[in-house]
Write a protein that holds these residues in place. Structure first.
Motif, PDB file in Angstrom:
ATOM      1  N   GLN A   4      78.133 -81.393  40.633  1.00  0.00           N
ATOM      2  CA  GLN A   4      77.893 -81.040  39.230  1.00  0.00           C
ATOM      3  C   GLN A   4      76.965 -79.828  39.128  1.00  0.00           C
ATOM      4  O   GLN A   4      76.054 -79.651  39.945  1.00  0.00           O
ATOM      5  CB  GLN A   4      77.272 -82.235  38.504  1.00  0.00           C
ATOM      6  CG  GLN A   4      77.201 -82.108  36.994  1.00  0.00           C
ATOM      7  CD  GLN A   4      76.703 -83.400  36.353  1.00  0.00           C
ATOM      8  OE1 GLN A   4      75.911 -84.139  36.942  1.00  0.00           O
ATOM      9  NE2 GLN A   4      77.172 -83.677  35.147  1.00  0.00           N
ATOM     10  N   VAL A  33      84.956 -70.156  32.490  1.00  0.00           N
ATOM     11  CA  VAL A  33      84.651 -71.588  32.523  1.00  0.00           C
ATOM     12  C   VAL A  33      84.267 -72.038  31.117  1.00  0.00           C
ATOM     13  O   VAL A  33      84.060 -71.224  30.216  1.00  0.00           O
ATOM     14  CB  VAL A  33      83.489 -71.896  33.502  1.00  0.00           C
ATOM     15  CG1 VAL A  33      83.848 -71.483  34.910  1.00  0.00           C
ATOM     16  CG2 VAL A  33      82.200 -71.212  33.057  1.00  0.00           C
ATOM     17  N   ASP A  34      84.167 -73.367  30.961  1.00  0.00           N
ATOM     18  CA  ASP A  34      83.669 -73.937  29.715  1.00  0.00           C
ATOM     19  C   ASP A  34      82.283 -74.520  29.962  1.00  0.00           C
ATOM     20  O   ASP A  34      81.877 -74.731  31.108  1.00  0.00           O
ATOM     21  CB  ASP A  34      84.602 -75.048  29.222  1.00  0.00           C
ATOM     22  CG  ASP A  34      85.947 -74.508  28.769  1.00  0.00           C
ATOM     23  OD1 ASP A  34      85.968 -73.375  28.242  1.00  0.00           O
ATOM     24  OD2 ASP A  34      86.970 -75.200  28.959  1.00  0.00           O
ATOM     25  N   ARG A  66      79.967 -77.838  28.642  1.00  0.00           N
ATOM     26  CA  ARG A  66      80.013 -79.121  27.938  1.00  0.00           C
ATOM     27  C   ARG A  66      78.586 -79.586  27.643  1.00  0.00           C
ATOM     28  O   ARG A  66      77.740 -79.636  28.546  1.00  0.00           O
ATOM     29  CB  ARG A  66      80.727 -80.152  28.803  1.00  0.00           C
ATOM     30  CG  ARG A  66      80.804 -81.558  28.181  1.00  0.00           C
ATOM     31  CD  ARG A  66      81.467 -82.519  29.147  1.00  0.00           C
ATOM     32  NE  ARG A  66      82.838 -82.103  29.454  1.00  0.00           N
ATOM     33  CZ  ARG A  66      83.552 -82.587  30.472  1.00  0.00           C
ATOM     34  NH1 ARG A  66      83.004 -83.485  31.300  1.00  0.00           N
ATOM     35  NH2 ARG A  66      84.779 -82.177  30.679  1.00  0.00           N
ATOM     36  N   GLN A  92      76.669 -78.884  30.976  1.00  0.00           N
ATOM     37  CA  GLN A  92      77.365 -78.920  32.259  1.00  0.00           C
ATOM     38  C   GLN A  92      78.397 -77.799  32.301  1.00  0.00           C
ATOM     39  O   GLN A  92      79.137 -77.588  31.334  1.00  0.00           O
ATOM     40  CB  GLN A  92      78.065 -80.262  32.455  1.00  0.00           C
ATOM     41  CG  GLN A  92      78.909 -80.338  33.718  1.00  0.00           C
ATOM     42  CD  GLN A  92      79.786 -81.575  33.751  1.00  0.00           C
ATOM     43  OE1 GLN A  92      79.384 -82.641  33.320  1.00  0.00           O
ATOM     44  NE2 GLN A  92      81.011 -81.429  34.229  1.00  0.00           N
ATOM     45  N   VAL A 129      81.863 -76.455  33.319  1.00  0.00           N
ATOM     46  CA  VAL A 129      83.168 -77.074  33.560  1.00  0.00           C
ATOM     47  C   VAL A 129      84.124 -75.990  34.052  1.00  0.00           C
ATOM     48  O   VAL A 129      84.583 -75.146  33.274  1.00  0.00           O
ATOM     49  CB  VAL A 129      83.716 -77.741  32.283  1.00  0.00           C
ATOM     50  CG1 VAL A 129      85.080 -78.371  32.559  1.00  0.00           C
ATOM     51  CG2 VAL A 129      82.732 -78.783  31.768  1.00  0.00           C
ATOM     52  N   GLN A 133      85.041 -82.488  37.049  1.00  0.00           N
ATOM     53  CA  GLN A 133      84.525 -82.307  35.694  1.00  0.00           C
ATOM     54  C   GLN A 133      83.889 -83.561  35.120  1.00  0.00           C
ATOM     55  O   GLN A 133      83.029 -83.477  34.245  1.00  0.00           O
ATOM     56  CB  GLN A 133      85.671 -81.858  34.764  1.00  0.00           C
ATOM     57  CG  GLN A 133      86.308 -80.544  35.170  1.00  0.00           C
ATOM     58  CD  GLN A 133      87.416 -80.125  34.220  1.00  0.00           C
ATOM     59  OE1 GLN A 133      87.597 -80.724  33.159  1.00  0.00           O
ATOM     60  NE2 GLN A 133      88.173 -79.106  34.600  1.00  0.00           N
ATOM     61  N   ASP A 134      84.294 -84.740  35.591  1.00  0.00           N
ATOM     62  CA  ASP A 134      83.811 -86.000  35.031  1.00  0.00           C
ATOM     63  C   ASP A 134      82.796 -86.635  35.971  1.00  0.00           C
ATOM     64  O   ASP A 134      83.091 -86.892  37.142  1.00  0.00           O
ATOM     65  CB  ASP A 134      84.976 -86.963  34.789  1.00  0.00           C
ATOM     66  CG  ASP A 134      85.960 -86.402  33.765  1.00  0.00           C
ATOM     67  OD1 ASP A 134      85.500 -85.785  32.790  1.00  0.00           O
ATOM     68  OD2 ASP A 134      87.178 -86.570  33.967  1.00  0.00           O
TER      69      ASP A 134
END
Length: 898
Positions: free
Chosen positions: A131, A150-151, A153, A171, A173, A179-180
């Motif tokens: 992460q 990227v994104d 979150r 975070q 992503v 991602q989770d």
């Protein structure tokens, strides 16, 4: 960017930390160096390719600096990709948590220096392997996230260790990376348990919005939601809390149900509900106000009617001492405080009442309702929400016309002084209870004995001991569906509560024989739970039993209080001694008070059943640095054992041993030490054998017998791992870390890090204190005072709140070393002198003891013996609060922004 030494500047930092590095060293001691070197090469290559520079390395991670946040994020993504694509021969892939933070630092020859580094490290701590986390300041430094490909979150507001204010965390992503992830590690809860609504919120939106707005602006330090019983006061408060919970900048919600609480016990009730310990020399209210001071909190006091005068006094103290706290009360009467904002609830509008009835009826599968008849029912119920919910829940068993007929013909119990609104609630309860099957109604009446929440097992044991699981499930479902029992949030396990109006009705209807039988079963259940939890906490499922105790502690307290009133010494003695290990490890000072109350009320002081009570009370006195009382109570326990056949008391012996060592007296009596060790060796549970091996290993460590200490510590860890008890494993890891620190500080630090995580997972505050102190000692010598100060600052907050003064003095002693390293010699000397004035002689590790001696000698050489004598004289006048404040002030320079 070129900077000069001493210059202040802003930089972005990338922090990396290998997940499970301690286990890697344990399982692959020969290959670990090569694997970590492979990790270092991959991360270093990714960092340098993005213009970063690694300036700090540790065995399990590194820190790199960048000129801008975009480069740091790209470097983190590249590093995670390289690590995920690498080949890790015959071992699980190395997973790395990463954090990116932007902040101000001071440049020194050895590299950047400042609080931003501590903040970034704490941010990284809450992440998981694979992460990448961003702080708000790092995100602010990225002009266009989309350009990174990227994104981002939002993870909301999170608590970071050593950081006073919650942090907004994000975070990264990336499409080709995991991602989770689970919830952030070590994150503090943002809300306390509270009732769980079963229906959507209907009406009163303007009232809720007004209270939320007042909370935001601080315009109303205290708001009281008032109105008749059943009018929906608690439901409005729940909606306020829910709306604030959904906001990242909202306050922490502390919810306390005051039903059944005596006016002079409000402070204790609120503290207990939120695991806040009373400080020695302070009242519960003073301790709570001090804990709340400076925090952004909404304190909800629900159901204040039974202790209203006490609530007014309590709220006045909170408002005066903790101005950043907003108080929200629910009560049928006003508190009468100056500035109290009143939100008085009226019955629902008829449209809202019909909507609530329809919504609740739909929940039980009834859709075809005559609107005119629904209006009639709601009007007959005075449009009272609680009454409407109960009546609508019975829509599957009775038609609307039957409901109207029942409400029109049923006689109403005479209650002098009761308003029509109150009677409508009681009427609805009566009708709802009468609609139940006979068995379900009897079980509801028996449940009036419960003081608070209960789970299915408790309900079965007390209300239906002969019922099978299916029957219990059916009854609870019927009671919940009829809105006569309220489900509550308690993690994964379902718990329930009989609400006050229903409990009052049930208590008035139940016959004395049934009530007596239920009370006896509740006592037996409490005794069984206490014994089972005590054993379970020593086994592999420690966390499960810890949660079970949290759910049942209110019941144990209630049964203990009832036993004390009834003079039932056997029950009170067992309940006040079974859980002494839990109270010791979790710093629960309330539990030690149970024993003191029992001894104070005992009709026969030499009752042999009181022997173990004296021992537990002695341990509580040691916690508070009350050595004379410790020796007196411990010796009383031993006397009752020998003279009247009292039960063997391990707590009494541990209290004697610890008090003797910490008070600086002679060595503990050899016979007492041997009795304690023999008792633990003879027990079947590995938990006790771990304790004996740990004590032997630590004794060898203090004597400087490093080889012997390590052998004993390794044996201790082997036994602990076989037990699978998290606290035992954490304790053994701490012992092994202490035994090898002299020769291998890097591996010792890994072991203590692992111990700290294990101890935090099961809320073992005693081992958390030991490991944090050990880590601070190591990091002070290997990394520097900047790394040690946050750990010590956290302990200087925890231990005074917990009232554990013996551990506190040890932390003060180590803080003096760190403060001296930071250049504050006079303050350091005063703190060391305060420890001596308190006659505390915690057995420091040889390295720390030698460092203290060097500082004392250095100060005397530089300033002269007269100055040292004056400093010691000043320190001897300090009270505990002054010592804690002086230590925190000395460490605070580390937290000052660059």
């Amino acid at each position: 960017m070129i900077t000069r030494s001493g210059e202040r500047t802003t930089m972005t930092f990338l922090f990396t930390d290998i997940e499970g590095s301690t286990r890697l060293w344990d399982r692959e001691p020969d290959r670990a160096p090569a694997l970590i070197e492979q990790h270092d090469r991959l991360v270093e290559r990714a960092v340098e390719a993005r213009g970063g520079h690694i300036f700090h390395r540790a065995g399990d991670g590194m820190v790199a600096r960048f000129d801008d946040a975009c480069a740091a994020v790209r470097g983190a993504i590249d590093a995670q990709r390289a690590l995920s694509e690498a080949t890790w021969t015959d071992v699980d892939p190395i997973r790395v948590r990463m954090g990116v933070h932007t902040g101000g630092v001071v440049m020194r020859p050895e590299g950047p220096y400042g609080w931003a580094l501590n903040y970034g490290a704490r941010l990284t701590d809450i992440g998981h392997g694979g992460q990448i986390l961003l702080s708000q300041s790092a995100l602010d430094g990225i002009e266009a996230v989309g350009e990174l490909g990227v994104d981002v979150r939002a993870l909301g507001s999170q608590r970071l260790r050593d950081i006073a204010e919650p942090a907004t965390v994000y975070q990264v992503v990336a499409p080709d990376l995991p991602q989770d992830f689970p919830s952030p590690r070590f994150a503090a809860p943002t809300r306390s348990p509270r009732p769980e609504p079963r229906t959507s919120f209907v009406g009163r939106g303007d009232v809720v919005q007004s209270i939320v707005a007042d909370t935001d602006t601080g315009a109303a330090p205290c708001t009281t939601i008032t109105g008749a019983s059943g009018i929906g006061k608690t439901r409005v408060a729940l909606e306020v809390a829910a709306r604030l919970d959904r906001r990242s900048d909202g306050p922490t919600i502390l919810w306390s149900d005051l039903s059944g609480v005596e006016p002079d016990a409000i402070g204790v009730s609120v503290m207990t509900a939120h695991s806040i310990a009373q400080r020695p020399g302070r009242s519960p209210v003073e301790s709570l106000v001090e804990w709340l001071s400076g925090q952004h909190v909404l304190l909800v006091l629900d159901r204040c009617d039974e202790c209203l005068d006490g609530v007014a006094e309590f709220v006045d103290a909170v408002i005066a001492g903790a101005p950043s706290v907003t108080v929200l009360c629910t009560s049928q009467r006003l508190l009468g405080l100056p500035g109290e904002v009143v939100r008085r609830l009226a019955p629902l509008d008829i449209d809202d009442a019909v909507e609530l009835f329809t919504d609740r009826a739909h929940a039980v599968g009834v859709d075809d309702l005559d609107p005119t008849a629904v209006v009639d029912v709601c009007e007959r119920l005075d449009r009272m929400p609680f009454a409407i919910e109960i009546m609508a829940a019975g829509a599957a068993a009775a038609t609307i016309d039957e409901m109207v007929g029942a409400l029109a013909s049923d006689g109403w119990p005479s209650m002098a002084g009761s308003s029509e609104l109150v009677r409508s609630v009681e009427h609805a309860i009566s009708v709802g209870a009468d609609s139940l099957a006979t068995t379900d109604r009897e079980r509801l009446l028996a449940a009036s004995v419960f003081p608070g929440s209960f789970d299915r097992a408790m309900f079965g044991a007390v209300c239906a001991p002969e019922a099978d699981e299916a029957s219990l499930t059916r009854t609870l479902r019927e009671l919940v569906d009829a809105s006569l029992v309220q489900p509550e949030s308690a993690g994964r396990r379902a718990v329930f509560r009989v609400l006050d109006p229903v409990r009052t009705f049930a208590a008035s209807e139940v016959d004395p024989t049934t009530l007596h039988r239920s009370s006896e079963r509740l006592r037996d259940y409490a005794l069984g739970l206490s014994e089972q939890v005590a054993a379970g906490l020593r086994g592999a499922e420690e966390l499960r039993w810890l949660l079970a105790l949290e759910r049942g502690f209110d019941t144990l307290r209630y049964v203990f209080d009832e036993a004390l009133i009834a003079g039932d010494v056997e029950t009170a003695a067992r309940l006040s001694t079974d859980l002494w290990e839990w109270a010791f490890f979790r710093y629960n000072t309330e539990y030690f008070e149970w024993g003191r109350r029992l001894l104070a009320s005992a009709a026969q002081p030499d009752d042999p059943r009181l022997s173990p009570v004296h021992g537990v009370v002695a341990l509580g006195h040691w916690f508070r640095d009350e050595f004379d009382d410790t020796f007196e109570r411990a010796n009383d326990a031993l006397r009752l054992e020998r003279e009247v056949g009292g039960e063997f008391s391990l707590p009494a012996r541990l209290a004697l041993i610890n008090a003797t060592v910490f008070a600086g007296a002679n060595a503990p009596p050899a016979d007492v030490f041997e009795e304690a060790a023999r008792y633990q060796r003879e027990r079947d549970e590995p938990f006790y054998r771990v304790n004996v091996e740990a004590q032997n290993a630590m004794m060898a460590t203090w004597l400087g017998q490093h080889d012997v200490a390590e052998r004993r510590a390794v044996r201790c860890l082997k036994i602990a791992r076989s037990s699978r008890n998290p606290s035992s494993i954490a304790y053994a890891l701490w012992v092994l870390g202490q035994s090898i620190e002299h020769d291998d500080p890097e591996r010792a630090e890994h072991l203590l890090d692992d111990a700290l995580q294990q101890a935090r997972d099961v809320d073992n505050r005693w081992i958390v204190s030991l490991t944090q102190t050990g880590l601070a000692s190591i990091r002070r010598r290997t990394t520097g005072p900047m790394a040690a100060a946050p750990l010590l600052s956290e302990l200087l907050e925890l231990l005074p709140r917990a009232g554990h003064w013996a551990q506190f003095w040890n932390v003060v002693q180590l803080s003096a070393l760190v403060i001296a390293d930071l250049g504050q010699l006079e303050r350091a000397y005063r703190l060391a002198a305060a420890v001596e004035a308190a006659t505390m002689t915690f057995p420091s590790l040889p390295l720390d003891a030698a460092a203290l001696d060097e500082i004392r000698a250095s100060i005397v050489d530089q300033r002269g013996s007269a100055w040292a004598k004056r400093t010691a004289g000043i320190a001897s006048t300090w009270d505990l609060a002054m010592v804690a404040s002086a230590a925190r002030d000395g460490l605070s320079v580390v937290f000052e922004p660059a």
